[in-house]
Scaffold this active site. Structure first.
Site, PDB file in Angstrom:
ATOM      1  N   HIS A  16      26.819  29.697  45.024  1.00 17.05           N
ATOM      2  CA  HIS A  16      27.924  30.283  44.248  1.00 17.05           C
ATOM      3  C   HIS A  16      29.083  30.774  45.083  1.00 17.05           C
ATOM      4  CE1 HIS A  16      25.913  30.547  40.283  1.00 17.05           C
ATOM      5  NE2 HIS A  16      24.820  30.598  41.009  1.00 17.05           N
ATOM      6  N   LYS A  50      38.362  41.334  36.556  1.00 18.41           N
ATOM      7  CA  LYS A  50      37.317  40.738  37.397  1.00 18.41           C
ATOM      8  C   LYS A  50      36.991  41.764  38.471  1.00 18.41           C
ATOM      9  CE  LYS A  50      40.286  37.281  38.170  1.00 18.41           C
ATOM     10  NZ  LYS A  50      39.552  36.070  37.894  1.00 18.41           N
ATOM     11  N   ARG A  51      35.960  41.506  39.269  1.00 15.68           N
ATOM     12  CA  ARG A  51      35.688  42.431  40.359  1.00 15.68           C
ATOM     13  C   ARG A  51      36.910  42.549  41.273  1.00 15.68           C
ATOM     14  NH1 ARG A  51      30.312  44.567  40.772  1.00 15.68           N
ATOM     15  NH2 ARG A  51      30.972  45.239  42.843  1.00 15.68           N
ATOM     16  N   LYS A  55      40.514  37.821  45.535  1.00 17.88           N
ATOM     17  CA  LYS A  55      40.987  37.624  44.160  1.00 17.88           C
ATOM     18  C   LYS A  55      42.447  38.064  43.988  1.00 17.88           C
ATOM     19  CE  LYS A  55      36.305  38.225  42.266  1.00 17.88           C
ATOM     20  NZ  LYS A  55      35.951  37.013  41.501  1.00 17.88           N
ATOM     21  N   THR A  73      34.744  32.112  35.839  1.00 13.88           N
ATOM     22  CA  THR A  73      34.369  31.788  34.460  1.00 13.88           C
ATOM     23  C   THR A  73      35.266  32.551  33.494  1.00 13.88           C
ATOM     24  OG1 THR A  73      32.598  33.403  34.751  1.00 13.88           O
ATOM     25  CG2 THR A  73      31.961  31.080  34.776  1.00 13.88           C
ATOM     26  N   LYS A  77      37.205  31.667  29.729  1.00 13.98           N
ATOM     27  CA  LYS A  77      37.197  32.519  28.531  1.00 13.98           C
ATOM     28  C   LYS A  77      38.611  32.752  28.017  1.00 13.98           C
ATOM     29  CE  LYS A  77      33.095  34.578  30.459  1.00 13.98           C
ATOM     30  NZ  LYS A  77      32.579  35.616  31.384  1.00 13.98           N
TER      31      LYS A  77
END
Ligand code: 73E
Length: 793
Positions: free
Chosen positions: A352, A530-531, A536, A638, A642
């Site tokens: 992952h 998100k985290r 990110k 993911t 969504k």
């Protein structure tokens, strides 16, 4: 059953549970009691489909999937169950008749937060799809007493408090005191009469708790089996009677620590002894359990690969390889090389992440101390691998046991989670092993369950879709393509916008009630949830927000596109930079939200404690989805799927599954910016790339100066000095290099949002074209390419 009769029956069942299971009188029942009674009534209805599925699996002696995962990020279950049983409306109406508000009862349920982020949520989506597809399967994990910590802000800084979902009874689970296995740690290994025997120094018991996982329309129901650690020894009454109260409870305390708490690290540094114990604990219990199940109807363990497909959700359960080999040889007398062969035929491994800090490596001495038998088995696996392949890739290397290499060598297939990620897996982390085993790596792009991520969380859009293309889409999501022909239709567009509006209003009242915050529903809702992680790039989003603020202030009368910037996410408690970024977002929000000049155009909202339930309210209301990671770093994502499914447009880099989302929705319906994965690698080789990028961008230069000079932290002007310095001096994630491209693309987003018809068309085409990202498609891929299992419908 006729709806009316069903309603009467449900009402009776709720009242029966209220009285006989909860011991409560209707007049004195709290929302908690009502929730419990409703859940128990619904749980009863799940039992028959559950038994039927188990019976059919045994009758067919079918191959089962065993999905081993340290994390299952489930969220709430009531609505999920009601929807899969097809009686959401009946439940709502019944509760109304009983004088209760269904939505409030549903919201009383705590989130089952047994996961950190995407990896755990993917496992939960997979359980949903496995049941929906009728594939016999078990999810195996840990029944943590405390799930992911709760996040609060104090003076803008993250404070963590323990989560306590089990403080209330977990209605969905069935305790199985009769299903338990001993799990050993430490000790030594002896040889006698050609047998190897492991004598653990310490043993705990893994006890099962089962939760049924129902599929769409209740056609199939699998099991999530979570393990709780219990002491093996009986309570030491003798010590207790002597007055040694602590001594008497010591074994119990020791055992319980193992399943006490979820490690709160998501792709950040991990490597504590207790974590290795947790990993071995649940993996060993799961392997012992599946062997017992196999032997209840089969006699030769050589046939195990025909009946068991064991999937490793990342390397966290990678000890499954050595553990299965150990049980086959030491307990079931199979010769070791044959045991290795059988084991490999059972195991699949999903990678992952490529982030080096998240690749598990255990110090050799620690590993050998806790799992001495497994250490020896790994040496044998390694020797065989080196001899047979001529490769020089070692599992035990430089004083570490590398779980990635172990998982790779012990699996028949290794998969990445998006097309780009899988290619990078082949080229980078497992480049050499890929050369030796060129057919082993395959791709299975992630997916999401449309039952939770559209049908359940977005009722207005669900109804519009139902009335436009019918009701067959939730388990056949590519049918959404039929919406495409309505993308230009003015009346459909109006209804699509009305649905988005309703979702925004729901979000506004939720935020208002919870945080005392509201926003203008006409503004573009721009969301990054998100985290919090440097790769990110929440920081880049924030820097762009400040730059936009500057621009508005300079020319306040221009027709700016009003934006509401939403941030949500937790930082790993030990991840200092991520925590500083949270602090900075909150500090910037305080200044910008109080600026009278810009307040009609720009607002920042950072609701604390982002979790699955919050995602279910935020995502359907969003207009713009921020998927802006440094290319090559987000394995898949993911959340990106969504948002697109719920009609938000994406601003994103060519990273992870963004690449495939863009291909599906069309480049013209996606706001692309930034360096590609290979450009990122090249740019890092250029000297002083960050400083040069800053010097070339007056906007960015100004924003960094503002932060450095304390515009957002007047009480402590140097608070963010180190972040600014990092931007100039290292900027590993290339925030500075992508900044201008990001800013410019955001301005294109502004223009597009002003053109309501165009925007709505693009949004509709996103919803219409992302059906491929259903986790049903992903699971079909695993079943066909990796597991070789079939649906038992
Ligand atoms: O890109 C996501 C991916 O969508 C990735 O970062 C995440 O997995 C998602 C599902 O495939 C992930 N989490 C972890 N590694 N990758 C991880 C690592 C260590 C502990 C907990 C989680």
């Amino acid at each position: 059953m006729n709806t009316k009769i069903f309603q009467i029956k449900l009402k009776q069942e709720i009242l029966r549970h209220l009285k006989y299971s909860l011991g409560k009188d209707q007049g004195h029942s709290t929302p908690y009691d009502w929730r419990m009674a409703l859940s128990l009534a619904m749980r009863d209805m799940v039992v028959d489909p559950w038994f039927d599925s188990t019976r059919k699996t045994y009758e067919a002696n079918a191959k089962r999937v065993y999905y081993l995962s340290m994390e299952f990020l489930i969220g709430r279950l009531i609505e999920d169950v009601a929807i899969n049983l097809g009686f959401e409306d009946v439940a709502r109406e019944t509760m109304r008749e009983l004088g209760q508000d269904y939505s409030r009862i549903v919201a009383n349920e705590p989130d089952a937060a047994l996961g950190n982020g995407g990896l755990g949520r993917l496992a939960a989506c997979f359980l949903d799809s496995l049941s929906t597809l009728g594939i016999p399967a078990y999810g195996y994990g840990i029944r943590y007493e405390h799930g992911l910590f709760e996040q609060h802000f104090e003076n803008g800084q993250q404070i963590e408090t323990a989560e306590g979902w089990l403080a209330q009874r977990n209605v969905w689970e069935f305790e199985r005191p009769e299903v338990s296995y001993p799990i050993g740690f430490g000790g030594h290994v002896s040889e006698s009469d050609g047998r190897t025997v492991w004598h653990p120094a310490e043993t705990v018991r893994a006890q099962a708790y089962d939760a049924p996982t129902l599929g769409w329309q209740a056609k199939w129901c699998n099991t999530l089996r979570l393990w709780a650690a219990k002491p093996t020894r009986k309570f030491d009454l003798e010590s207790f009677n002597r007055g040694d109260f602590l001594g008497a409870s010591a074994p119990e305390a020791l055992a319980r620590t193992i399943s006490r708490v979820l490690y709160p690290d998501d792709t950040t540094e991990i490597g504590k002894e207790l974590r290795l114990k947790q990993e071995y604990f649940f993996t060993s219990a799961s392997i012992q359990d599946l062997i017992r199940r196999f032997l209840s109807t089969n006699d030769d363990l050589r046939n195990l690969p025909d009946k068991a497909a064991i999937q490793l959700n990342d390397t966290h359960p990678a000890i499954a390889g050595p553990e299965l080999i150990r049980l086959l040889t030491d307990v079931h007398d199979i010769e070791i090389f044959e045991a290795i062969d059988i084991t490999r035929k059972c195991l699949g491994y999903t990678n992952h992440t490529l982030l080096p800090e998240a690749l598990e490596r255990w110090p050799e001495h620690l590993f050998a101390r806790i799992l001495p038998r497994h250490y020896r088995i790994i040496e044998i696996i390694q020797d065989q691998h080196l001899k047979e392949t001529g490769s020089n890739i070692r599992i035990i290397d430089h004083g570490n046991v590398n779980m990635g290499e172990l998982a790779f060598i012990m699996a028949h297939h290794v998969n990445g989670v998006s097309a780009l990620h899988t290619e990078l897996v082949k080229e980078t982390v497992f480049g050499d092993l890929h050369k030796v085993y060129p057919k082993r790596i395959v791709n299975e792009t992630n997916g999401i369950t449309p039952r939770r991520w559209l049908y359940s969380c977005n009722k207005p859009l669900r109804e519009l879709i139902n009335s436009t293309i019918g009701t067959k889409w939730p388990d056949n999501l590519e049918r959404l393509k039929r919406l495409a022909k309505h993308a230009d239709d003015a009346s459909f567009q109006g209804e699509f916008r009305a649905a988005k509006r309703q979702n925004k209003e729901r979000l506004i009242s939720w935020l208002n009630e919870r945080n005392g915050v509201t926003f203008n529903p006409d503004a573009m809702l721009d969301v990054q949830v998100k985290r919090i992680h440097e790769y990110k790039r929440q920081l880049m989003n924030l820097l762009e927000t400040i730059a936009y603020w500057n621009e508005i202030k300079e020319n306040p009368t221009k027709d700016w596109t009003p934006r509401v910037k939403v941030f949500g996410g937790k930082a790993a408690p030990g991840y200092e930079v991520a925590k500083q970024i949270i602090h900075l977002i909150n500090d910037v929000a305080k200044v910008i939200n109080n600026d009278p000049v810009t307040k009609d155009y720009l607002q920042i909202i950072f609701p604390p404690n982002y979790n699955v339930s919050m995602a279910e309210i935020l995502i359907p209301a969003s207009d713009l989805s921020e998927q802006i990671s440094t290319a090559g770093k987000e394995a898949s994502g993911t959340g990106n799927m969504k948002f697109a499914l719920n009609g938000a447009l994406t601003i994103g880099t060519l990273d992870g599954a963004n690449v495939e989302i863009r291909e599906h929705v069309g480049a013209e319906n996606f706001f692309l910016f930034g360096l590609t994965a290979s450009e990122v690698v090249e740019r890092r080789n250029e000297p002083d790339y960050a400083r040069r990028a800053i010097e070339a961008s007056p906007r960015l230069y100004r924003v960094l100066n503002q932060i450095a000079s304390g515009v957002f932290s007047p009480e402590e002007t140097h608070r963010y000095g180190s972040i600014v310095q990092m931007m100039y001096e290292s900027d590993y994630f290339l925030v500075t290099c992508d900044f201008d491209s990001y800013f410019d693309t955001q301005r294109k987003v502004d223009e597009a949002y002003k053109d309501t018809k165009l925007w709505t068309k693009m949004a509709i085409l996103n919803t219409a074209n992302v059906g491929w990202f259903s986790s049903d498609r992903t699971i079909k891929g695993y079943a066909k390419d990796i597991w070789h299992t079939k649906s038992l419908y």
